[in-house]
Design an enzyme around this catalytic site. Structure first.
Site, PDB file in Angstrom:
ATOM      1  N   HIS A  55       0.960  -1.256   0.005  1.00 11.86           N
ATOM      2  CA  HIS A  55       0.074  -0.035  -0.084  1.00 11.86           C
ATOM      3  C   HIS A  55       0.994   1.252  -0.128  1.00 11.86           C
ATOM      4  CE1 HIS A  55      -2.414  -3.064   2.443  1.00 11.86           C
ATOM      5  NE2 HIS A  55      -3.490  -2.343   1.911  1.00 11.86           N
ATOM      6  N   ASP A  58       2.548   1.531   3.234  1.00 11.00           N
ATOM      7  CA  ASP A  58       3.227   0.696   3.900  1.00 11.00           C
ATOM      8  C   ASP A  58       4.757   1.055   3.511  1.00 11.00           C
ATOM      9  OD1 ASP A  58       1.284  -1.055   4.665  1.00 11.00           O
ATOM     10  OD2 ASP A  58       1.375  -2.135   2.672  1.00 11.00           O
ATOM     11  N   HIS A 221     -12.364 -13.941   2.407  1.00 10.77           N
ATOM     12  CA  HIS A 221     -13.315 -13.202   2.509  1.00 10.77           C
ATOM     13  C   HIS A 221     -14.646 -13.812   1.913  1.00 10.77           C
ATOM     14  CE1 HIS A 221     -10.465  -9.318   1.802  1.00 10.77           C
ATOM     15  NE2 HIS A 221     -10.357  -9.954   2.827  1.00 10.77           N
ATOM     16  N   ASP A 256     -12.045 -11.708  10.931  1.00  4.56           N
ATOM     17  CA  ASP A 256     -11.160 -11.748   9.828  1.00  4.56           C
ATOM     18  C   ASP A 256      -9.716 -12.327  10.360  1.00  4.56           C
ATOM     19  OD1 ASP A 256      -9.549 -11.341   7.644  1.00  4.56           O
ATOM     20  OD2 ASP A 256      -9.591  -9.260   7.738  1.00  4.56           O
ATOM     21  N   ASP A 258      -6.916 -14.054   8.567  1.00  8.42           N
ATOM     22  CA  ASP A 258      -5.956 -14.163   7.770  1.00  8.42           C
ATOM     23  C   ASP A 258      -4.887 -15.141   8.186  1.00  8.42           C
ATOM     24  OD1 ASP A 258      -6.729 -12.067   6.358  1.00  8.42           O
ATOM     25  OD2 ASP A 258      -5.543 -10.294   7.318  1.00  8.42           O
TER      26      ASP A 258
HETATM   27  C1  GCO Z   1      -8.109  -7.157   4.340  1.00 12.62           C
HETATM   28  C2  GCO Z   1      -8.027  -7.109   3.078  1.00 12.62           C
HETATM   29  C3  GCO Z   1      -6.522  -6.307   2.551  1.00 12.62           C
HETATM   30  C4  GCO Z   1      -6.425  -5.872   1.280  1.00 12.62           C
HETATM   31  C5  GCO Z   1      -5.166  -4.998   0.904  1.00 12.62           C
HETATM   32  C6  GCO Z   1      -4.808  -4.651  -0.527  1.00 12.62           C
HETATM   33  O1  GCO Z   1      -8.923  -8.079   4.805  1.00 12.62           O
HETATM   34  O2  GCO Z   1      -7.344  -6.407   5.088  1.00 12.62           O
HETATM   35  O3  GCO Z   1      -7.563  -8.303   2.487  1.00 12.62           O
HETATM   36  O4  GCO Z   1      -5.292  -6.887   3.215  1.00 12.62           O
HETATM   37  O5  GCO Z   1      -5.989  -6.977   0.325  1.00 12.62           O
HETATM   38  O6  GCO Z   1      -5.367  -3.820   1.279  1.00 12.62           O
HETATM   39  O7  GCO Z   1      -5.565  -3.963  -0.975  1.00 12.62           O
HETATM   40 MN    MN Z   2      -6.861  -9.131   0.538  1.00 13.45          MN
HETATM   41 MN    MN Z   3      -8.503 -10.019   3.891  1.00 10.24          MN
END
Ligand code: GCO
Ligand code: MN
Ligand code: MN
Length: 388
Positions: A55, A58, A221, A256, A258
């Site tokens: 980003h 970042d 997602h 979320d 990840d």
């Molecule tokens: C999230 C998103 C982000 C985007 C990232 C790229 O759930 O936070 O997945 O990680 O992928 O901002 O635009």
């Molecule tokens: Mn993402």
């Molecule tokens: Mn994500």
């Protein structure tokens, strides 16, 4: 034992924000010290990644002076040159700063919408400077907590107007860049617009330059919504719209997470890898995940290596699945070679429709035989468990 070490041709990429994640959550502060972008590039070089994505913020903090920005870019460039890492994708942070509390392109305040466009144009320039060919749009805060606050049709229109504007900007600047839209159902907003990959695919057809725009689906997602991620990916692929992919993992119905790729739903990860490899998807395999909060930076490397290693093991499993004689025999039975119905399929003709209407079907006989999907699935499971 096969070699599961990552190679450039595997196109494994990570965001600066993924390996750079310092482990904050809503209940606790950072557990890892921040690293500079250049340090993160070296970490990724050490674990064998192909590329790094970012980003705008970042890389360059939102309040950096031009001189500070220049210095960071120089150090980043040096680390890229040293490690050979590429920057295949870039994106904009349109969610962190308080100005985006009501969204960016869909915010009610026109000043916020204008600032979001300005920030994105600058971020596109930054991405282009480092050679990014895919530009991701994740509408982190494009949504609502209450529908009393915003007209959803107006939100769709604002979003469309912004993307049309930015497509023209990319064309105007002659950047070799495609845009990839990333859907998410919720988090950080209560509800986000265009919540799934399917919604995004439909939205893209309404843009002025649909050819430039595709999707960036993310495992977590779609799993958050309880959907079959691979099906969404397949739909995007079939439409020629799979421009990028975010790999991670996620339990449905939770915050979320990840998680490391393949660490939660191994079977779904297997069918996903098998799909990507079968169709010859040539884009980045981008891991948008982060290490557990329990880890130090050695653990972050374990996490990053794990994502890539699991992908490569599953790729090998997919090849094994295709080479498995028993599985293939069963598939041969499933896809029946019966050609007696062939004349009814394909393009519509009135005579064909009439013939089909006159055809009689023995429903009970057709339905009687078992389809052996249980055996097929069990063979797949046993292959994954390593006993085939
Ligand atoms: C999230 C998103 C982000 C985007 C990232 C790229 O759930 O936070 O997945 O990680 O992928 O901002 O635009
Ligand atoms: Mn993402
Ligand atoms: Mn994500």
């Amino acid at each position: 034992m096969s070699d599961y070490s990552p190679k450039p041709e595997h196109k494994f990429t990570f965001g600066l924000w993924t390996v750079g994640n310092i482990g904050r959550d809503p209940f606790g502060g950072a557990v890892r010290d921040p690293k500079t972008p250049a340090e993160l590039v070296r970490l990724l070089g050490e674990v064998g990644a192909y590329g790094v994505n970012f980003h705008d913020n970042d890389l360059i903090p939102i309040d950096a002076t031009p001189a500070e920005a220049e210095k960071i870019k120089q150090e980043f460039r040096k680390a890229l040159d040293e490690t050979g890492l590429k920057v295949p994708m870039a994106t904009t942070n349109l969610f962190y700063d308080p100005i985006f509390k009501d969204g960016a392109f869909t915010a009610n305040d026109p000043k916020v919408r204008a600032y979001a466009l300005q920030k994105t144009m600058n971020a596109i320039d930054l991405g282009a400077e480092f050679g990014a060919q895919v530009y991701v749009f994740w509408g982190g805060r494009e949504g609502v907590e209450t529908d009393a606050s915003k007209d959803p049709v107006e939100a769709i229109r604002r979003n469309r107007e912004a993307l049309n504007f930015l497509c023209e900007y990319v064309l105007d600047k002659k950047y070799a860049m495609k845009l990839a839209l990333e859907a998410k159902p919720n988090e950080p907003r209560g509800d986000m617009y265009n919540p799934t990959t399917g919604h995004m695919l439909a939205f893209i057809t309404t843009l002025d330059h649909p050819d430039m725009v595709g999707v960036n689906p993310e495992v977590a997602h779609e799993h958050m919504s309880g959907l079959n991620f691979m099906h969404g990916v397949a739909q995007a692929w079939e439409a020629g719209k799979l421009f990028h992919i975010d790999l991670n993992d996620q339990y449905p119905g939770r915050y979320d997470q990840d998680l490391r790729f393949g660490s939660r739903d191994l079977k779904a990860a297997f069918f996903l890898v098998k799909f990507l490899e079968d169709v010859g998807y040539a884009g980045s395999r981008h891991f948008d995940a982060h290490a557990y909060r329990t880890e130090d930076f050695e653990g972050v490397k374990d996490f990053a290596r794990g994502c890539m290693r699991t992908y490569l093991i599953l790729k090998e499993k997919a090849a094994q699945w295709h080479a498995d004689i028993e599985i293939q025999e069963l598939l041969g039975e499933i896809d029946t070679l019966d050609s007696s119905m062939a004349s009814f399929f394909g393009k519509y003709r009135a005579a064909k429709a009439a013939a089909l209407k006159a055809q009689s079907f023995d429903r009970a006989a057709i339905a009687r035989h078992g389809l052996k999907y249980e055996r097929l699935d069990q063979m797949t499971i046993e292959l994954l468990l390593g006993v085939r």
